[in-house]
Design a protein around this motif. Structure first.
Motif, PDB file in Angstrom:
ATOM      1  N   PRO A   1      -1.257   4.375   1.739  1.00  0.00           N
ATOM      2  CA  PRO A   1      -1.205   3.755   3.065  1.00  0.00           C
ATOM      3  C   PRO A   1      -2.535   3.908   3.787  1.00  0.00           C
ATOM      4  O   PRO A   1      -3.256   4.888   3.579  1.00  0.00           O
ATOM      5  N   ALA A   2      -2.871   2.940   4.616  1.00  0.00           N
ATOM      6  CA  ALA A   2      -4.128   2.985   5.369  1.00  0.00           C
ATOM      7  C   ALA A   2      -4.046   4.086   6.414  1.00  0.00           C
ATOM      8  O   ALA A   2      -3.081   4.131   7.183  1.00  0.00           O
ATOM      9  N   PRO A   3      -5.022   4.997   6.456  1.00  0.00           N
ATOM     10  CA  PRO A   3      -4.968   6.109   7.430  1.00  0.00           C
ATOM     11  C   PRO A   3      -4.894   5.626   8.872  1.00  0.00           C
ATOM     12  O   PRO A   3      -4.194   6.203   9.696  1.00  0.00           O
ATOM     13  N   GLY A   4      -5.617   4.570   9.184  1.00  0.00           N
ATOM     14  CA  GLY A   4      -5.619   4.058  10.548  1.00  0.00           C
ATOM     15  C   GLY A   4      -4.577   3.006  10.820  1.00  0.00           C
ATOM     16  O   GLY A   4      -4.521   2.459  11.933  1.00  0.00           O
ATOM     17  N   GLN A   5      -3.734   2.702   9.809  1.00  0.00           N
ATOM     18  CA  GLN A   5      -2.679   1.687   9.934  1.00  0.00           C
ATOM     19  C   GLN A   5      -3.241   0.356  10.439  1.00  0.00           C
ATOM     20  O   GLN A   5      -2.670  -0.283  11.332  1.00  0.00           O
ATOM     21  N   GLU A   6      -4.389  -0.061   9.868  1.00  0.00           N
ATOM     22  CA  GLU A   6      -5.020  -1.296  10.322  1.00  0.00           C
ATOM     23  C   GLU A   6      -4.109  -2.503  10.111  1.00  0.00           C
ATOM     24  O   GLU A   6      -4.032  -3.384  10.970  1.00  0.00           O
ATOM     25  N   ASN A   7      -3.411  -2.543   8.973  1.00  0.00           N
ATOM     26  CA  ASN A   7      -2.534  -3.685   8.707  1.00  0.00           C
ATOM     27  C   ASN A   7      -1.383  -3.746   9.705  1.00  0.00           C
ATOM     28  O   ASN A   7      -1.005  -4.833  10.156  1.00  0.00           O
ATOM     29  N   VAL A   8      -0.812  -2.590  10.036  1.00  0.00           N
ATOM     30  CA  VAL A   8       0.288  -2.564  11.001  1.00  0.00           C
ATOM     31  C   VAL A   8      -0.204  -3.006  12.377  1.00  0.00           C
ATOM     32  O   VAL A   8       0.451  -3.798  13.072  1.00  0.00           O
ATOM     33  N   GLN A   9      -1.368  -2.508  12.778  1.00  0.00           N
ATOM     34  CA  GLN A   9      -1.918  -2.902  14.071  1.00  0.00           C
ATOM     35  C   GLN A   9      -2.215  -4.399  14.115  1.00  0.00           C
ATOM     36  O   GLN A   9      -1.965  -5.063  15.124  1.00  0.00           O
TER      37      GLN A   9
ATOM     38  N   ASN B   1       0.831  -1.213   0.000  1.00  0.00           N
ATOM     39  CA  ASN B   1       0.000   0.000   0.000  1.00  0.00           C
ATOM     40  C   ASN B   1       0.863   1.259   0.000  1.00  0.00           C
ATOM     41  O   ASN B   1       0.554   2.237  -0.682  1.00  0.00           O
ATOM     42  N   VAL B   2       1.921   1.240   0.784  1.00  0.00           N
ATOM     43  CA  VAL B   2       2.822   2.397   0.849  1.00  0.00           C
ATOM     44  C   VAL B   2       3.530   2.595  -0.490  1.00  0.00           C
ATOM     45  O   VAL B   2       3.718   3.724  -0.952  1.00  0.00           O
ATOM     46  N   MET B   3       3.905   1.489  -1.135  1.00  0.00           N
ATOM     47  CA  MET B   3       4.616   1.572  -2.419  1.00  0.00           C
ATOM     48  C   MET B   3       3.759   2.233  -3.491  1.00  0.00           C
ATOM     49  O   MET B   3       4.280   2.960  -4.344  1.00  0.00           O
TER      50      MET B   3
END
Length: 379
Positions: A172-180, A166-168
């Motif tokens: 990127p997800a605004p809420g960083q759901e994937n990172v969380q 997504n970043v590439m």
């Protein structure tokens, strides 16, 4: 079963039916934003499935959406997301408890794993993470803690890959759901791993892997400290020192580098000469600590004995001075000249030494040397 035309379908839809469809679409939208929370989508899908069965119509996600999208909707349209949702839901149904019948958890785990592999092949990383997470839950139910931990880590890696992609592409997800989701998966995997005897290194490796993915962010530093608290390694201490240097926290970086040097020296053993990777680490630590000491310029009273001895080694030009581990005689003389130039505030010599020392330094040490020259010339 005869195919029902779209116009006939619309005539037979009541206001209550439209309300069910609306709720389904809202739940589906929530699923797209927050995939780990599948319960709302499952509940709404069950209601729509029951409604269709009462009317003798085959369940099809495309048709459900068609009822409110208009006449131009293609009933034969099928997306990867649609297929995934149907398969995921079908496998999840097998885990529901039924009267006098236990769910086949092992079979469901195998099917979740197969679906995860399909998603990976189609580069649906987020959905692959969900499937590995579901498979891990099945293994937890079966009491296989080590396999559960492995699958949790695999799920976390898929969520991290999804965020990286997504970043590439600049989304990127605004809420960083994937990172969380990744942090949660790795956290549970680490907890399961720590409960296994003799697995401290494996647990530290998981924390280090997550810290590497998170980079020099506060969350990454937290995972690094967690890895070090479980099992300190030269790699984790070196990464933590680099993180503090990037953040401009030179005092903490100096302390971590000293801890790293003590750890490697203890591994080498007293009286033994460091070789290979240990020699490279000690060389890097010594040069970086000298540069940090010159930047900080602490008073003698605030210097630890080991650091005072290190600085004194380069502050006095003696023929008997031994070069540091992995250090050539020319590099040793240049570092001694650098220390003397800083103590005498000879800025012209400092600028000349910067160019001569440059080939001996790595990228991080070059940044420290540049910071040293800027700090002293600005005073």
């Amino acid at each position: 079963m005869a195919e029902i035309e779209y116009s006939e379908e619309i005539d037979d839809v009541s206001d209550e039916d439209y309300e069910i469809i609306r709720r389904y679409q809202e739940a589906d939208a929530q699923f797209q934003k927050h995939p780990p929370f599948l319960s709302q989508f499952t509940e709404s899908t069950d209601r729509v499935r029951s409604w269709l069965n009462d009317k003798g119509i085959e369940f099809n996600i495309g048709k459900i959406i068609a009822m409110s999208e208009g006449d131009n909707y293609d009933f034969n349209r099928s997306t990867g997301c649609d297929e995934f949702l149907v398969q995921y839901h079908a496998i999840s149904n097998k885990l529901k408890k039924r009267f006098l019948r236990k769910p086949n958890v092992s079979e469901a785990c195998d099917q979740f794993s197969a679906l995860a592999t399909q998603c990976e092949q189609k580069e649906l990383w987020q959905y692959a993470g969900l499937c590995w997470l579901a498979a891990a839950r099945c293994q937890g139910t079966l009491g296989n803690a080590s396999t559960e931990a492995s699958l949790l880590a695999r799920a976390g890696r898929q969520f991290l890959t999804a965020e990286k992609k997504n970043v590439m592409i600049g989304c990127p997800a605004p809420g960083q759901e994937n990172v969380q989701a990744a942090v949660s998966c790795f956290g549970h995997s680490l907890a399961r791993t720590q409960n296994q005897p003799g697995s401290s290194m494996a647990a530290a490796g998981l924390a280090l892997e997550l810290a590497t993915a998170l980079g020099s962010s506060p969350a990454g530093s937290q995972q690094l400290r967690r890895a070090i608290s479980i099992h300190a390694t030269p790699q984790s201490l070196g990464m933590l020192a680099s993180t503090h240097i990037k953040q401009g926290d030179y005092v903490t970086a100096l302390s971590v580098l000293s801890e790293l040097a003590e750890l490697v020296e203890a591994n080498v053993g007293g009286g033994n000469t460091a070789t290979g990777n240990n020699c490279d680490i000690l060389h890097r630590c010594e040069v970086s600590r000298v540069l940090l000491l010159l930047i900080l310029q602490p008073t003698p009273q605030r210097l630890a004995p080991s650091l005072a001895q290190l600085l004194e080694k380069y502050a006095w030009v003696e023929e008997s001075s031994n070069a540091g581990p992995g250090m050539s005689e020319d590099e040793m003389l240049l570092l001694q000249s650098l220390v003397l130039a800083c103590q005498s505030q000879d800025y012209q010599a400092l600028l000349e030494l910067e160019g001569e020392l440059w080939p001996y330094l790595d990228t991080e040490q070059k940044e420290l040397l540049r910071k040293l020259v800027q700090t002293l010339t600005a005073r």
